[in-house]
Design a protein around this motif. Sequence first.
Motif, PDB file in Angstrom:
ATOM      1  N   PRO A 394     -32.174  32.397 -24.257  1.00 54.82           N
ATOM      2  CA  PRO A 394     -32.025  31.578 -23.050  1.00 54.82           C
ATOM      3  C   PRO A 394     -33.305  30.826 -22.701  1.00 54.82           C
ATOM      4  O   PRO A 394     -34.416  31.325 -22.884  1.00 54.82           O
ATOM      5  N   MET A 395     -33.125  29.624 -22.207  1.00 53.27           N
ATOM      6  CA  MET A 395     -34.238  28.856 -21.657  1.00 53.27           C
ATOM      7  C   MET A 395     -34.450  29.321 -20.216  1.00 53.27           C
ATOM      8  O   MET A 395     -33.499  29.410 -19.445  1.00 53.27           O
ATOM      9  N   GLN A 396     -35.687  29.624 -19.846  1.00 52.05           N
ATOM     10  CA  GLN A 396     -35.982  30.191 -18.543  1.00 52.05           C
ATOM     11  C   GLN A 396     -36.540  29.135 -17.592  1.00 52.05           C
ATOM     12  O   GLN A 396     -37.479  28.412 -17.943  1.00 52.05           O
ATOM     13  N   LEU A 397     -35.959  29.063 -16.402  1.00 47.83           N
ATOM     14  CA  LEU A 397     -36.499  28.242 -15.316  1.00 47.83           C
ATOM     15  C   LEU A 397     -37.111  29.218 -14.314  1.00 47.83           C
ATOM     16  O   LEU A 397     -36.395  30.013 -13.704  1.00 47.83           O
ATOM     17  N   THR A 398     -38.412  29.162 -14.134  1.00 47.25           N
ATOM     18  CA  THR A 398     -39.095  30.201 -13.361  1.00 47.25           C
ATOM     19  C   THR A 398     -39.481  29.786 -11.949  1.00 47.25           C
ATOM     20  O   THR A 398     -39.733  30.641 -11.101  1.00 47.25           O
ATOM     21  N   GLY A 399     -39.562  28.502 -11.688  1.00 45.17           N
ATOM     22  CA  GLY A 399     -39.991  28.048 -10.362  1.00 45.17           C
ATOM     23  C   GLY A 399     -38.827  27.930  -9.395  1.00 45.17           C
ATOM     24  O   GLY A 399     -37.659  28.107  -9.738  1.00 45.17           O
ATOM     25  N   ASN A 400     -39.145  27.651  -8.153  1.00 38.18           N
ATOM     26  CA  ASN A 400     -38.143  27.414  -7.115  1.00 38.18           C
ATOM     27  C   ASN A 400     -38.343  26.003  -6.577  1.00 38.18           C
ATOM     28  O   ASN A 400     -39.412  25.681  -6.051  1.00 38.18           O
ATOM     29  N   LEU A 401     -37.325  25.170  -6.728  1.00 36.63           N
ATOM     30  CA  LEU A 401     -37.418  23.773  -6.335  1.00 36.63           C
ATOM     31  C   LEU A 401     -36.628  23.465  -5.068  1.00 36.63           C
ATOM     32  O   LEU A 401     -36.729  22.360  -4.548  1.00 36.63           O
ATOM     33  N   ARG A 402     -35.831  24.412  -4.603  1.00 36.70           N
ATOM     34  CA  ARG A 402     -34.978  24.159  -3.441  1.00 36.70           C
ATOM     35  C   ARG A 402     -35.580  24.640  -2.142  1.00 36.70           C
ATOM     36  O   ARG A 402     -35.576  23.927  -1.131  1.00 36.70           O
ATOM     37  N   ASN A 403     -36.071  25.878  -2.143  1.00 35.96           N
ATOM     38  CA  ASN A 403     -36.476  26.529  -0.903  1.00 35.96           C
ATOM     39  C   ASN A 403     -37.973  26.386  -0.639  1.00 35.96           C
ATOM     40  O   ASN A 403     -38.757  26.238  -1.572  1.00 35.96           O
ATOM     41  N   THR A 404     -38.343  26.463   0.619  1.00 32.69           N
ATOM     42  CA  THR A 404     -39.750  26.630   0.939  1.00 32.69           C
ATOM     43  C   THR A 404     -40.174  28.028   0.484  1.00 32.69           C
ATOM     44  O   THR A 404     -39.332  28.897   0.231  1.00 32.69           O
ATOM     45  N   ARG A 405     -41.466  28.246   0.375  1.00 30.36           N
ATOM     46  CA  ARG A 405     -41.947  29.561  -0.067  1.00 30.36           C
ATOM     47  C   ARG A 405     -41.455  30.661   0.865  1.00 30.36           C
ATOM     48  O   ARG A 405     -41.018  31.743   0.406  1.00 30.36           O
ATOM     49  N   HIS A 406     -41.517  30.439   2.167  1.00 26.73           N
ATOM     50  CA  HIS A 406     -41.092  31.468   3.122  1.00 26.73           C
ATOM     51  C   HIS A 406     -39.648  31.895   2.858  1.00 26.73           C
ATOM     52  O   HIS A 406     -39.330  33.084   2.832  1.00 26.73           O
ATOM     53  N   ILE A 407     -38.765  30.928   2.664  1.00 27.62           N
ATOM     54  CA  ILE A 407     -37.345  31.236   2.470  1.00 27.62           C
ATOM     55  C   ILE A 407     -37.121  31.861   1.100  1.00 27.62           C
ATOM     56  O   ILE A 407     -36.375  32.840   0.966  1.00 27.62           O
ATOM     57  N   GLY A 408     -37.756  31.302   0.060  1.00 28.47           N
ATOM     58  CA  GLY A 408     -37.571  31.833  -1.280  1.00 28.47           C
ATOM     59  C   GLY A 408     -38.016  33.273  -1.400  1.00 28.47           C
ATOM     60  O   GLY A 408     -37.335  34.105  -2.021  1.00 28.47           O
ATOM     61  N   GLU A 409     -39.162  33.603  -0.826  1.00 25.86           N
ATOM     62  CA  GLU A 409     -39.649  34.978  -0.883  1.00 25.86           C
ATOM     63  C   GLU A 409     -38.758  35.913  -0.065  1.00 25.86           C
ATOM     64  O   GLU A 409     -38.498  37.054  -0.469  1.00 25.86           O
ATOM     65  N   PHE A 410     -38.277  35.429   1.071  1.00 26.26           N
ATOM     66  CA  PHE A 410     -37.395  36.233   1.914  1.00 26.26           C
ATOM     67  C   PHE A 410     -36.072  36.507   1.202  1.00 26.26           C
ATOM     68  O   PHE A 410     -35.565  37.635   1.207  1.00 26.26           O
ATOM     69  N   ALA A 411     -35.486  35.486   0.578  1.00 32.16           N
ATOM     70  CA  ALA A 411     -34.222  35.650  -0.142  1.00 32.16           C
ATOM     71  C   ALA A 411     -34.378  36.625  -1.302  1.00 32.16           C
ATOM     72  O   ALA A 411     -33.506  37.471  -1.548  1.00 32.16           O
ATOM     73  N   ALA A 412     -35.496  36.528  -2.033  1.00 30.96           N
ATOM     74  CA  ALA A 412     -35.734  37.438  -3.152  1.00 30.96           C
ATOM     75  C   ALA A 412     -35.836  38.881  -2.666  1.00 30.96           C
ATOM     76  O   ALA A 412     -35.335  39.811  -3.308  1.00 30.96           O
ATOM     77  N   LYS A 413     -36.474  39.070  -1.515  1.00 33.39           N
ATOM     78  CA  LYS A 413     -36.605  40.415  -0.958  1.00 33.39           C
ATOM     79  C   LYS A 413     -35.242  40.964  -0.543  1.00 33.39           C
ATOM     80  O   LYS A 413     -34.922  42.131  -0.815  1.00 33.39           O
ATOM     81  N   LEU A 414     -34.421  40.142   0.094  1.00 32.62           N
ATOM     82  CA  LEU A 414     -33.084  40.581   0.491  1.00 32.62           C
ATOM     83  C   LEU A 414     -32.242  40.952  -0.728  1.00 32.62           C
ATOM     84  O   LEU A 414     -31.473  41.907  -0.701  1.00 32.62           O
ATOM     85  N   GLY A 415     -32.374  40.161  -1.787  1.00 32.46           N
ATOM     86  CA  GLY A 415     -31.559  40.374  -2.973  1.00 32.46           C
ATOM     87  C   GLY A 415     -32.126  41.371  -3.953  1.00 32.46           C
ATOM     88  O   GLY A 415     -31.490  41.655  -4.981  1.00 32.46           O
ATOM     89  N   HIS A 416     -33.315  41.912  -3.672  1.00 29.86           N
ATOM     90  CA  HIS A 416     -33.973  42.860  -4.575  1.00 29.86           C
ATOM     91  C   HIS A 416     -34.163  42.245  -5.958  1.00 29.86           C
ATOM     92  O   HIS A 416     -33.908  42.883  -6.990  1.00 29.86           O
ATOM     93  N   VAL A 417     -34.599  40.990  -5.972  1.00 31.12           N
ATOM     94  CA  VAL A 417     -34.818  40.280  -7.231  1.00 31.12           C
ATOM     95  C   VAL A 417     -36.276  39.844  -7.300  1.00 31.12           C
ATOM     96  O   VAL A 417     -36.968  39.771  -6.277  1.00 31.12           O
ATOM     97  N   PRO A 418     -36.778  39.547  -8.498  1.00 36.46           N
ATOM     98  CA  PRO A 418     -38.171  39.103  -8.620  1.00 36.46           C
ATOM     99  C   PRO A 418     -38.424  37.804  -7.851  1.00 36.46           C
ATOM    100  O   PRO A 418     -37.560  36.927  -7.786  1.00 36.46           O
ATOM    101  N   THR A 419     -39.601  37.690  -7.296  1.00 42.36           N
ATOM    102  CA  THR A 419     -39.993  36.474  -6.584  1.00 42.36           C
ATOM    103  C   THR A 419     -40.329  35.377  -7.593  1.00 42.36           C
ATOM    104  O   THR A 419     -40.980  35.651  -8.601  1.00 42.36           O
TER     105      THR A 419
END
Length: 554
Positions: A394-419
């Motif tokens: 698989p080709m990996q996309l590692t960055g976040n282009l949609r959310n602000t950092r605050h939202i992206g980090e919060f969503a990752a924490k809620l979902g128990h997924v890597p930031t």
Amino acid sequence: MESTVTVTNPSRQAGARAEQSVFQALKSLPEPWRFFHSVDWRLLGESGEKIGEADAIVYHPKRGMVVLEIKAGAVEVINGVWYYASRPMKKSPFKQARDNRYAIAKKLLEVLGGEDANSFSITHAAWFPDVAWQGIVPSADAPSRAYVLDKVSLGNPESALCSLLNTAFPESKGWEKEQERALIEILAPSCYQPISLASFLPLSKQISNVREILDKDTAQNVAARLFLGSQKRLLIQGGAGSGKTALAVALAKEHASQGKSVLFTCYNIFLAQDIKQRLAGVPGVTVTSFHDLAKDWANSAKIRFFEPPVTEVAARARFFIDTCPDLLCQAAEVREERFDTIIVDEAPDFQAHWWVALEALGAMDFSWYCFYDLQQAIFQPDANWTPPFDKVVPMQLTGNLRNTRHIGEFAAKLGHVPTPTEFRTDEGPKPEVIVCPDFIQMGHRLRQLLQRLTNKESVPIENVVVLSHHRYDNLKSKWSDGLNGVEINKDMVNAVPDKIRVGTIQGFKGLEADVVILVGLDEKAHSHPEWLYVGASRARVSLFVLTLEGTLND
């Protein structure tokens, strides 16, 4: 009793340097500290206008606020009189700070409309950045040594400020949200803080600023498109907001421009509708959800396509999981149309045996691309997802282009997924969690929030999306009383002026909005972190979470 500390003679430049050294130290404060420098104030009283300036104000929402007077160079106290550069001061640094403190408190009372000044956790102190203070301070100025900050404090300002505020307010309960907003309203014009000044702008302005940043292309996306164009079959993996759908749409356009026939399919009908609009006018591209694809092909092949009624839940599940792909295979045997390229978005929503039906639609040596995030598999119960082809890294996309950092980090924490490894912007407000004792109270808080967004924050209601894991008209959704008085738009793709979009987290998967409100979150919702991850990551700029007490650990 005397206390004397001597350094080189101060000057205007020395004073500016001293203040700057304090400001630099305060810039190292972590969230949620804020500081403001050179704060001007003006008050009208019986004797007319009064003006003043506070050198610095430091604020922590849980600990309190301190108004600081900064003095450079030689400072000494002789027989209770303060001397600066060997000249007696008209007022001690502490009295100057006190005057500014009371002026700021009065401004707060004016904004809040007569609230008790004692309800604010506000104190004052002095900072001597050029000296290591060793003497005493008159008790009338400072009741303890904690109120004196000096050169040593520059090395660890947070420790010094915590000691000061803990001494002043050992039982502080923090500031209420409205008190905090009033403070921001007064001090924001002079704001100098660790995060961007933009966070104190009205939310409508923040949305405009952040949207401009998020909509810009990135080197990662350009490189990914070039790589995609050179591959026949590829799996593209990335977290929420990593740009998967944007890449898929760009890929569809690229293949269509080469004269190829393209099938773009996904599970969610709203996502299919959104992609269809993005690819409108591009010749040779068919965009449809998987089940609509099966229905259209079955109908065109004169094969009976009958959906069991909604009351027959088990029969409908069997129909959509097993019968639809069988009907699509049968239709493929009748129709001669084939696709040169097949693109699947949100691929983990597809069952393994659906790939057989899709493969039957491919032309000889067709190209096949699957975009996926296993953390967002909310439609299929089997976590052991099977891709349509193997032996492909698989080709990996590692960055976040949609959310602000605050939202992206919060969503990752809620979902128990890597930031994500990187974000396009650190701008934007932090997600706001509103805890409610029951759904009735949640409805009240939802109504207040909508009024705040539209009135105080000047956010157009059509820019707001309300999501829950239950439909808002479900009998369990007592919180929906908070929507009374607003017009509801059930079309999750197309915003309608003066109407708020309301739907389910599941139905909004793959889509996004500037402002998202997650509401009705109960124990069931929090037992499904993938739901929370999908829901929270839909927000681009601002996120609000309304949840029951005892359901959110942090």
